[in-house]
Design a protein around this motif. Structure first.
Motif, PDB file in Angstrom:
ATOM      1  N   ALA A   1       0.812  -1.215   0.000  1.00 11.82           N
ATOM      2  CA  ALA A   1       0.000   0.000   0.000  1.00 11.82           C
ATOM      3  C   ALA A   1       0.845   1.265   0.000  1.00 11.82           C
ATOM      4  N   ASP A   2       2.079   1.196   0.495  1.00 11.44           N
ATOM      5  CA  ASP A   2       2.937   2.376   0.512  1.00 11.44           C
ATOM      6  C   ASP A   2       3.785   2.507  -0.756  1.00 11.44           C
ATOM      7  N   GLY A   3       3.550   1.640  -1.734  1.00  9.34           N
ATOM      8  CA  GLY A   3       4.284   1.696  -2.982  1.00  9.34           C
ATOM      9  C   GLY A   3       5.561   0.888  -3.000  1.00  9.34           C
ATOM     10  N   SER A   4       5.937   0.295  -1.872  1.00  9.01           N
ATOM     11  CA  SER A   4       7.141  -0.539  -1.833  1.00  9.01           C
ATOM     12  C   SER A   4       6.860  -1.895  -2.464  1.00  9.01           C
ATOM     13  N   VAL A   5       7.922  -2.562  -2.899  1.00 13.27           N
ATOM     14  CA  VAL A   5       7.787  -3.867  -3.548  1.00 13.27           C
ATOM     15  C   VAL A   5       7.607  -4.953  -2.492  1.00 13.27           C
ATOM     16  N   ALA A   6       6.662  -5.836  -2.710  1.00 15.49           N
ATOM     17  CA  ALA A   6       6.466  -7.005  -1.848  1.00 15.49           C
ATOM     18  C   ALA A   6       6.950  -8.246  -2.590  1.00 15.49           C
ATOM     19  N   GLU A   7       7.783  -9.039  -1.934  1.00 13.07           N
ATOM     20  CA  GLU A   7       8.279 -10.250  -2.582  1.00 13.07           C
ATOM     21  C   GLU A   7       7.164 -11.278  -2.784  1.00 13.07           C
ATOM     22  N   MET A   8       6.264 -11.366  -1.803  1.00 15.53           N
ATOM     23  CA  MET A   8       5.203 -12.365  -1.844  1.00 15.53           C
ATOM     24  C   MET A   8       4.128 -11.963  -0.859  1.00 15.53           C
ATOM     25  N   CYS A   9       2.962 -12.565  -1.021  1.00 18.90           N
ATOM     26  CA  CYS A   9       1.861 -12.343  -0.081  1.00 18.90           C
ATOM     27  C   CYS A   9       0.978 -13.578  -0.127  1.00 18.90           C
ATOM     28  N   GLY A  10       0.788 -14.214   1.014  1.00 22.11           N
ATOM     29  CA  GLY A  10       0.015 -15.449   1.065  1.00 22.11           C
ATOM     30  C   GLY A  10      -1.443 -15.259   0.708  1.00 22.11           C
ATOM     31  N   ASN A  11      -2.102 -14.264   1.318  1.00 22.50           N
ATOM     32  CA  ASN A  11      -3.492 -13.992   0.964  1.00 22.50           C
ATOM     33  C   ASN A  11      -3.587 -13.491  -0.466  1.00 22.50           C
ATOM     34  N   GLY A  12      -2.578 -12.714  -0.875  1.00 20.00           N
ATOM     35  CA  GLY A  12      -2.579 -12.169  -2.220  1.00 20.00           C
ATOM     36  C   GLY A  12      -2.474 -13.233  -3.295  1.00 20.00           C
TER      37      GLY A  12
END
Length: 289
Positions: free
Chosen positions: A67-78
């Motif tokens: 949500a802050d624009g940073s990169v997420a490597e992974m997300c379980g719910n996502g």
């Protein structure tokens, strides 16, 4: 320019999903993602997930901004939401079962959509060494199991796990009493976590039930975190709070504010399996500049 999107949620952890298969570059910038995730001035979401065409032996790729624009490597719910998004794009019908190999920045993940609509994801293996998390809490080649950490002038015993993204797990007597909005940012930005961290506060309810509240790196307080639930089960096993059965399976229901996730850790293969829902909320268009 208008971009079509769909909004999905997994236990209240919500995402904007965009079909990005026709081009290699992401269709929103980090700044645009941050704007559209804003719950007052945008659509509102915990992150933006992009579906890209597959490469190699993978059916698809997943890329994500927090949500802050940073990169997420992974997300379980996502990734559960992404699997359902793909299911719909492929024109599949309710009751079908299908698995996908999805390339993420945390490695290849394999979600399996069951006949009842639940999604089980092979989340891979946890990384436990300090240098893998990363954290400077202990020696780089040592595990971080109930190591003291001072936050807000209070000592905490923390266990750290990487699920492709960093997690700091601490067990407490009552998660409801934790001032998450105050403590969460202090853990996330603590100097011992050079890439920041997700933080899970966990209460043991019984032999196979854990209650968790989470502060997510880059998203803040959310209703659920799949990688965090996996890290929590690993931490519970490492600290002796959860036992594997005779077949080497450590299983627990993790209660989150948005609902329950079932987590199974196969101690022999070291693979973690997460099962939970993913639900379409609505579709719309984003008017970009």
């Amino acid at each position: 320019m208008s971009l079509s999107f769909q909004k999905y949620q997994g236990l209240g952890n919500d995402f904007l999903l965009l079909d990005n298969r026709q081009q290699p570059t992401l269709r929103l910038s980090p700044q645009e993602a941050r704007h559209w995730c804003d719950r007052h001035f945008g659509v509102g979401a915990d992150g933006v997930i992009f579906l890209l065409a597959g490469t190699g032996d993978c059916d698809y790729q997943m890329r994500m901004y927090n949500a802050d624009g940073s990169v997420a490597e992974m997300c379980g719910n996502g990734i559960r939401c992404l699997a359902k998004f793909i299911f719909e794009l492929e024109g599949r019908t309710c009751g079908e079962t299908v698995s996908y190999r999805i390339d993420t920045l945390a490695g290849v993940m394999v979600p399996h959509i069951q006949a009842d609509g639940q999604v089980t994801v092979d989340m891979g293996t946890p990384q436990l060494l300090a240098q893998q998390i990363p954290t400077t809490l202990t020696a780089p080649d040592a595990k971080v199991i109930e190591v003291p950490l001072t936050v807000a002038d209070r000592p905490w015993l923390v266990t750290c796990v990487s699920m492709g993204n960093p997690h700091c797990v601490t067990f407490v007597e009552d998660v409801a009493a934790i001032p998450l909005e105050t403590l969460g940012p202090l853990f996330e930005h603590h100097a011992v976590f050079p890439q920041r961290t997700n933080t899970e506060f966990v209460q043991v309810l019984g032999g196979d039930r854990l209650r968790m509240r989470v502060w997510e790196r880059g998203a803040g307080m959310t209703l659920a975190c799949g990688t965090g639930a996996c890290a929590t089960v690993v931490a519970a096993v490492l600290t002796g709070r959860l036992k594997a059965d005779a077949a080497g399976q450590a299983q627990a229901t993790v209660e989150l504010p948005g609902g329950d996730l079932h987590i199974r850790w196969d101690v022999h293969s070291q693979h973690l399996y997460m099962t939970g829902p993913a639900v379409a909320v609505f579709r719309g268009t984003l008017d970009t500049q």
